[in-house]
Design an enzyme around this catalytic site. Sequence first.
Site, PDB file in Angstrom:
ATOM      1  N   ASP A 127      -7.901   0.683   7.355  1.00 43.19           N
ATOM      2  CA  ASP A 127      -6.509   0.668   7.803  1.00 43.19           C
ATOM      3  C   ASP A 127      -6.214  -0.553   8.679  1.00 43.19           C
ATOM      4  OD1 ASP A 127      -3.924   1.602   7.992  1.00 43.19           O
ATOM      5  OD2 ASP A 127      -4.507   3.611   8.646  1.00 43.19           O
ATOM      6  N   ASP A 147       2.739   5.368   3.420  1.00 43.09           N
ATOM      7  CA  ASP A 147       2.576   6.525   4.296  1.00 43.09           C
ATOM      8  C   ASP A 147       3.580   7.616   3.959  1.00 43.09           C
ATOM      9  OD1 ASP A 147       0.430   5.629   5.726  1.00 43.09           O
ATOM     10  OD2 ASP A 147       1.567   4.970   7.476  1.00 43.09           O
TER      11      ASP A 147
END
Length: 728
Positions: A478, A548
Amino acid sequence: MPIEWNEADQVFHLYNKKVSYLIQIVYGKYPAHLYWGRRVQVLQPSSILSFKGRAFSPTTEPDDLKFSLDILPQEYPAFGNGDFRKPAYLLRTHDGSTITEFVYDSHEILKGKRPLKGLPSSYIEDDSEADTLVITMVDSILGIGLNLNYTIYRDLDVITRSASFEHLGSYAIEIHKCMSMSVDFHESNWDWLHLHGTWARERHIERQPLLHGIQSISSTRGASSHQHNPFLALLSKDATEELGDVYGISLLYSGNFQASIEVDPFDTTRISIGINPFDFIWLNKPGEMFQTPEAVMVYSSEGIGGMSRTFHKLLRTRVCRGVYRDKTRPILINNWEATYFNFTEKILKELADVAKGLEIELFVLDDGWFGHRDNDKSSLGDWVVNKKKLPHGIKGLADYIQNKGMQFGLWVEPEMVSPDSNLYRKHPDWCLHVPGRSRTLSRNQLVLDLSREEVCDFLIRTLTNIFSSAPISYVKWDMNRNMTEVGSAALPPEMQKETAHRYMLGLYRILETLTERFPEILFESCSGGGGRFDPGILYYMPQTWTSDDTDAVERLKIQYGTSIVYPAITMGAHVSDVPNHQVGRMTPIQMRCHVAMAANLGFELSVGKLSNEDKSVIVEQIRLYHQIKEIVLFGDQYRLLSPFEGMDTAWMYVTPSQEQAVVFYYKTLATPNPPFFRLKLRGLNPKLKYRINNAEHPFYGDELMQIGKDMPLIKKDYSSFIFHIKAI
C-alpha cells in the site's frame, strides 16, 4: 516484420501485418513524422511532406525559404530554432542557454528489444518477436548524443518509444524536459479520451473534441495518481467501441507525468507523453546517460475496443512478469472492512474458519498487525509484530491458516513512516522534507526518501526478514499519501529537483530485488485503491487494488473505465458488506459477487455475520467463478453497454479459440413496464453453434451478434446475470 531503410528517400518504414510507421530524415538532419496507422505500401514517401512558406515561421535552410521547423511534423522537436510549438525536450547548458541543435548522425536496426536500465519496460521472450530502430542524433557543440528508440512488435499492433541523452561533452547540462515520445499528426479533426477521477472514483471516461491550443493531463503528486491515468487516446470522430481509428498512448511510469496535445493554427496535432517537466531538473554530467521511461503506442482500426484488447494482451503477457502472469489468482478474504484495526488472533482465526467453509482460498491480514498500530496515527516504519494482538506472531497465524488448507497474505506500507515511530525518532532525516520547513502530514504519515540508497537498503532488509518469517504467498503493498515538501537531505542544492524521479528509481530497485527474492509471492499494488494503477507498477506487481470503493454500482464505472487500458487479470475486486462503507448503498450479495467476478475475485466483509442464504449464494458464485475465471482473466474483453450512458452495463470475455465466452449484465435501477431488449454480443465465431448456460436450444454466433440475446424483463433494482456460452 522488418524495419526497412530506404536510403534514397531517407525513409524508415516500421511495419507488421496491421501497422505502419514512417519516418523521414529531412535535409539529412531532421527526423520527420510521415505516417502512423493502418499498414500501407509506399512507393513515393517523399511526396507525403509538402512545404509552404508561412509568415513568421523562420527557416534553418537559407536555400529553401519554404522550409521551417515550425511547420515540419517532427519526431522529437526542440524549441528555439524556429518551432514555436511545445518541444519534446529542453536542455540548459553551462552558459545558461537553452538552444540546442541535434541533427541526425546515424542509425542502427536491431533484432529484438533492449530492456531499460533501472526502469520498467515491455519485453520480449524471443528476438523474433520485435525489431528495434535506434536513431542517433548529435549536438556537436555540446558533445551530447540523443538516441531515439523505436520498437515494433511482430504480432501486436504496438510501437514503443523512449529517448536517452548520452553526455560525451565537457560540461554538465540540466535536463528540464524530456518526453518519452512526441508525434505530429497532419490533421486535427479528432476527439481525445482520457481517464480522470479522484479517490474512490478512479478512471472515469471523458471524451472531448480537440480544440486549438494545448490540452493536457498530468500528475504532480509523486504518483501516477487517482486524478489522471498516464494514458490518452486520439479518436476519429466516428470512432465507437467497434469501429474507427484510435491511437492510444500509455506511459510505463509510476511517478509524475504529463501528456499533452497541441493543435496549431494550421490544424496539425502534436501529442507527447513523459515525465512531468514541472519541478523537474536532472543534472546530466559528462560520461552519464539519462534514460526516459517507455511510452507504448497502440493503433486500432477497430475502435476503442480494438485498442483496449491490444493493450490488454501487451500488459498481460509482455509487461506483467513472474509465476502469476499466466496463472489464475486465489480467491481471497481481507479482514480490513470486517475488523479495521480492532482485531485479535482469536477474531482473525474465527474469520478464517468461516471463510474456509465458504471455499475461500487465501486469508489476508491487513493494517494493524505491527508496532502499536491501533489506529492510523503511529508505527509505520516499525515492522515488528504486535504481540498483544498476535501472541504467536505472524508465523503462528500463518501456520494456523495454512493448516486449514488456505494460503496466507499480509498488508504492508513500506514507503511511509509515522512521526510517532521508532524509525522516525532514530532517522528524522529519512523522510522527504525541506530543512526549516514544516512537514505536511497526510493520514498522519510522511513519505520515506527512496532517493536515498540507505533507505532503500533498509526496506529491502526489513521486508526480506518479514517475508521470510512465515509462509506468506500474497503481499498487498500500500501507499496512502502523495508527496509534499519534495526534497532530500542526501542531495546537493543543484540536484534537489531530481528527488521525485530518483524516488521512483529507488522504488523500482526495491521491487525488482524483492520480486526476484520471493518469486512465489503474489504482489498486489495499492495506493488508497487505484492511485498508482499504471503499467510501470504492473511490471513488478501483476495486479492492483482497483479502488477503495467497494460499492458494486460505483465499481461498474471504475472497472469499465479501467478496462479501457488494463485487463481484468490486473484488477483486484472485493465483495464487501452492506450498507456499503463508502456510499451506504444496499445491494444484493449476488450483484456484489457478479461485479467482483469480472476481475480477481475477493471478499472483504464480516462473513460470520452473514445469513445462511447469503453464505449459500457466495459458495454458489465461487463455484461458478471457478468455471469461468480463465475466460475472464485470459480472454478478449468486449464492452457492450456503458454504465456512463444509462442504467444498464454489460461486458463479455471470449476465449482466443472463440469456443467459450462469459457475458456479464447488470441493471442498476429497474424501469416500470420496460420494453423488450436484445443484447448484441461480440467476438464470437459467426459459424459456430453455441449453448447459453447449457440451455437446450443453441444459437449461431452471428445470430447472437447480429440479432442479439433476449434479456429478461427485470423488476428489481440492482439485478445482474451471468451467461456462460459454450460452442457445441
